[in-house]
Structure formats: structure tokens, C-alpha cells
Design an enzyme around this catalytic site. Structure first.
Site, PDB file in Angstrom:
ATOM      1  N   ASP A  10       0.858  -1.184   0.000  1.00  0.00           N
ATOM      2  CA  ASP A  10       0.000   0.000   0.000  1.00  0.00           C
ATOM      3  C   ASP A  10       0.899   1.240   0.000  1.00  0.00           C
ATOM      4  O   ASP A  10       1.698   1.437   0.926  1.00  0.00           O
ATOM      5  CB  ASP A  10      -0.845  -0.066   1.285  1.00  0.00           C
ATOM      6  CG  ASP A  10      -1.794   1.110   1.422  1.00  0.00           C
ATOM      7  OD1 ASP A  10      -1.696   2.076   0.646  1.00  0.00           O
ATOM      8  OD2 ASP A  10      -2.636   1.048   2.335  1.00  0.00           O
ATOM      9  N   ILE A  11       0.746   2.074  -1.002  1.00  0.00           N
ATOM     10  CA  ILE A  11       1.634   3.236  -1.143  1.00  0.00           C
ATOM     11  C   ILE A  11       1.440   4.241  -0.003  1.00  0.00           C
ATOM     12  O   ILE A  11       2.364   4.979   0.335  1.00  0.00           O
ATOM     13  CB  ILE A  11       1.442   3.902  -2.527  1.00  0.00           C
ATOM     14  CG1 ILE A  11       2.697   4.701  -2.911  1.00  0.00           C
ATOM     15  CG2 ILE A  11       0.186   4.754  -2.581  1.00  0.00           C
ATOM     16  CD1 ILE A  11       2.755   5.091  -4.366  1.00  0.00           C
ATOM     17  N   GLY A  32      -9.770   4.193  -6.087  1.00  0.00           N
ATOM     18  CA  GLY A  32      -8.448   3.589  -6.245  1.00  0.00           C
ATOM     19  C   GLY A  32      -7.407   4.166  -5.306  1.00  0.00           C
ATOM     20  O   GLY A  32      -7.686   4.484  -4.144  1.00  0.00           O
ATOM     21  N   VAL A  33      -6.206   4.325  -5.827  1.00  0.00           N
ATOM     22  CA  VAL A  33      -5.098   4.806  -5.004  1.00  0.00           C
ATOM     23  C   VAL A  33      -5.328   6.264  -4.576  1.00  0.00           C
ATOM     24  O   VAL A  33      -4.932   6.671  -3.480  1.00  0.00           O
ATOM     25  CB  VAL A  33      -3.745   4.581  -5.726  1.00  0.00           C
ATOM     26  CG1 VAL A  33      -3.560   5.483  -6.919  1.00  0.00           C
ATOM     27  CG2 VAL A  33      -2.589   4.711  -4.763  1.00  0.00           C
ATOM     28  N   ASP A  34      -5.992   7.027  -5.417  1.00  0.00           N
ATOM     29  CA  ASP A  34      -6.314   8.429  -5.109  1.00  0.00           C
ATOM     30  C   ASP A  34      -7.179   8.499  -3.840  1.00  0.00           C
ATOM     31  O   ASP A  34      -6.886   9.268  -2.901  1.00  0.00           O
ATOM     32  CB  ASP A  34      -7.062   9.006  -6.320  1.00  0.00           C
ATOM     33  CG  ASP A  34      -7.197  10.519  -6.312  1.00  0.00           C
ATOM     34  OD1 ASP A  34      -6.607  11.166  -5.428  1.00  0.00           O
ATOM     35  OD2 ASP A  34      -7.898  11.047  -7.196  1.00  0.00           O
TER      36      ASP A  34
HETATM   37  N1  AR6 Z   1      -1.414   1.558  -2.958  1.00  0.00           N
HETATM   38  C1  AR6 Z   1      -0.776   1.319  -4.124  1.00  0.00           C
HETATM   39  N2  AR6 Z   1      -1.418   1.055  -5.280  1.00  0.00           N
HETATM   40  C2  AR6 Z   1      -2.765   1.025  -5.243  1.00  0.00           C
HETATM   41  C3  AR6 Z   1      -3.513   1.274  -4.069  1.00  0.00           C
HETATM   42  C4  AR6 Z   1      -2.775   1.550  -2.879  1.00  0.00           C
HETATM   43  N3  AR6 Z   1      -3.373   1.811  -1.722  1.00  0.00           N
HETATM   44  N4  AR6 Z   1      -4.838   1.179  -4.378  1.00  0.00           N
HETATM   45  C5  AR6 Z   1      -4.912   0.858  -5.693  1.00  0.00           C
HETATM   46  N5  AR6 Z   1      -3.671   0.758  -6.217  1.00  0.00           N
HETATM   47  P1  AR6 Z   1      -6.194   3.448  -9.912  1.00  0.00           P
HETATM   48  P2  AR6 Z   1      -5.815   4.933 -12.448  1.00  0.00           P
HETATM   49  C6  AR6 Z   1      -3.231   0.443  -7.591  1.00  0.00           C
HETATM   50  O1  AR6 Z   1      -7.527   2.936 -10.341  1.00  0.00           O
HETATM   51  O2  AR6 Z   1      -6.001   3.689 -13.227  1.00  0.00           O
HETATM   52  C7  AR6 Z   1      -9.238   7.443  -9.394  1.00  0.00           C
HETATM   53  O3  AR6 Z   1     -10.630   7.513  -9.239  1.00  0.00           O
HETATM   54  C8  AR6 Z   1      -4.182  -0.318  -8.502  1.00  0.00           C
HETATM   55  O4  AR6 Z   1      -4.096  -1.715  -8.264  1.00  0.00           O
HETATM   56  O5  AR6 Z   1      -6.044   3.913  -8.518  1.00  0.00           O
HETATM   57  O6  AR6 Z   1      -4.651   5.822 -12.790  1.00  0.00           O
HETATM   58  C9  AR6 Z   1      -8.633   8.773  -9.787  1.00  0.00           C
HETATM   59  O7  AR6 Z   1      -9.276   9.856  -9.150  1.00  0.00           O
HETATM   60  C10 AR6 Z   1      -3.621   0.041  -9.871  1.00  0.00           C
HETATM   61  O8  AR6 Z   1      -2.574  -0.850 -10.229  1.00  0.00           O
HETATM   62  O9  AR6 Z   1      -5.709   4.696 -10.849  1.00  0.00           O
HETATM   63  C11 AR6 Z   1      -8.859   8.788 -11.276  1.00  0.00           C
HETATM   64  O10 AR6 Z   1     -10.174   9.204 -11.588  1.00  0.00           O
HETATM   65  C12 AR6 Z   1      -3.010   1.423  -9.675  1.00  0.00           C
HETATM   66  O11 AR6 Z   1      -3.023   1.665  -8.261  1.00  0.00           O
HETATM   67  C13 AR6 Z   1      -8.684   7.336 -11.669  1.00  0.00           C
HETATM   68  O12 AR6 Z   1      -8.962   6.584 -10.488  1.00  0.00           O
HETATM   69  C14 AR6 Z   1      -3.756   2.538 -10.358  1.00  0.00           C
HETATM   70  O13 AR6 Z   1      -5.155   2.295 -10.229  1.00  0.00           O
HETATM   71  C15 AR6 Z   1      -7.249   7.041 -12.058  1.00  0.00           C
HETATM   72  O14 AR6 Z   1      -7.171   5.747 -12.576  1.00  0.00           O
END
Ligand code: AR6
Length: 170
Positions: A10-11, A32-34
Site C-alpha cells: 500500500d503506497i 483507487g489509489v487516489d
Molecule cells: N497503494 C498502491 N497502489 C494502489 C492502491 C494503494 N493503496 N490502491 C490501488 N492501487 P487506480 P488509475 C493500484 O484505479 O487507473 C481514481 O478515481 C491499482 O491496483 O487507482 O490511474 C482517480 O481519481 C492500480 O494498479 O488509478 C482517477 O479518476 C493502480 O493503483 C482514476 O482513479 C492505479 O489504479 C485514475 O485511474
């Protein structure tokens, strides 16, 4: 000489100078990560993000990290995957480059990246891993304060893809 590392986890738990957020153009949070970063950092992060007036796809902007172990967050906006013919590879490479540039301009030593665009934005994970690693290596050919670059893989697919690529070439 800077090192490139991969971890699975987890970042929001990473005690580095800056973590990178995979945000959207509003910079006002999301899933997601955001979502995880905003929850862990607390409401002060959203308050600072509101002062930034968004960010273009492929660009990045920095804030403080508030309640995170990381001092800063660099918010970058990856491309939404639309088949690969809408400039997605260049935009994704630009996310990594701009984040590294901003970290360097601020004299930072350690940075952790999530796998930008590979979740909700639908970028194919294998192509995204190639672009991430190539962009970081390209950037490290120039002078930088950065010494520790970490790819934080959350899901098993990305962790395995990054491991294969880095062990094949290191
Ligand atoms: N720590 C590290 N990586 C993570 C975590 C975490 N806690 N949670 C998820 N990931 P995504 P995108 C990974 O969907 O595709 C948001 O709504 C996940 O497994 O977070 O760039 C934003 O506001 C994946 O590999 O981001 C934007 O609207 C990676 O993070 C949209 O999502 C990116 O997945 C951005 O989409």
C-alpha cells in the site's frame, strides 16, 4: 547512483520523501489509489488540492503529505486507455518524467510510484510497466537528487510484471 526497487503493498504506508498519486484532472479525489491517499492524508490534502485548480493529463503538481508518512504527494494524471492511438504512451511516460522532474526540483531523495493508469483508467498492465521502467531509466541518465525510486505494486499481476522486467535487465 540511484536504485530502482519494487515492493508489493500500500503506497500510503511508504515512508519516502514523496509518493505519487494517480489522480484525475480535477485533483479533487476519486477511487483507487487516489481515494486511499486522500483518506490516509486527511482533509487538509483536499483543501490544498482545491488551490491547485486541476492538472492536465501527463502533468503533475505537488502538495504536502499531511498525515501520511511521506512528506509530499506528487499528483499526476495518467491517460484513460482509449485503444492506444490517442497519445496514451507519451502521456503515461510524461507522468513519470514530470513527477521525477518535480521531485528533483525540490531536492527530494526518495519517491514511490503506483502503477499509474492501470486500474480505473484501464491501461494494459504489461505496456504500462514497460513505459514506467523505461521512463525512470531514461530520467536517471541526467543529474538528479533522487537516490531511491520505488514501484509500489498493489495487485499480483503488476508485481509479477515488474519483477520479471527488472530481474531480466538488472
Ligand atoms: N497503494 C498502491 N497502489 C494502489 C492502491 C494503494 N493503496 N490502491 C490501488 N492501487 P487506480 P488509475 C493500484 O484505479 O487507473 C481514481 O478515481 C491499482 O491496483 O487507482 O490511474 C482517480 O481519481 C492500480 O494498479 O488509478 C482517477 O479518476 C493502480 O493503483 C482514476 O482513479 C492505479 O489504479 C485514475 O485511474
Amino acid at each position: 547512483m540511484a536504485t530502482i526497487r519494487i515492493i508489493q503493498g500500500d503506497i500510503t504506508k511508504q515512508a519516502v520523501d514523496t509518493i505519487v498519486n494517480a489522480a484525475n484532472e480535477s485533483l479533487l479525489g476519486g477511487g483507487g489509489v487516489d481515494g486511499a491517499i486522500h483518506r490516509a492524508a486527511g482533509p487538509e490534502l483536499l483543501a490544498e488540492c482545491r488551490t491547485l485548480h486541476g492538472c492536465k493529463t501527463g502533468d503533475a503538481k505537488m502538495t504536502k503529505g499531511y498525515r501520511l508518512p511521506a512528506s509530499y504527494v506528487i499528483h499526476t494524471v495518467g491517460p484513460v486507455w482509449r485503444g492506444g492511438t490517442h497519445g496514451e504512451p507519451d502521456l503515461l511516460a510524461s507522468c513519470y518524467r514530470r513527477s521525477l522532474e518535480i521531485a528533483t526540483e525540490n531536492g527530494l531523495v526518495s519517491i514511490a510510484f503506483p502503477n499509474i493508469s492501470t486500474g480505473i483508467f484501464g491501461y494494459p498492465k504489461d505496456d504500462a510497466a514497460d513505459i514506467a521502467i523505461t521512463s525512470v531509466r531514461q530520467f536517471l541518465k541526467q543529474p538528479t537528487t533522487l537516490q531511491d525510486i520505488v514501484f509500489v505494486c498493489f495487485d499480483d499481476d503488476n508485481f509479477s510484471l515488474y519483477n520479471k522486467r527488472l530481474s531480466a535487465t538488472n
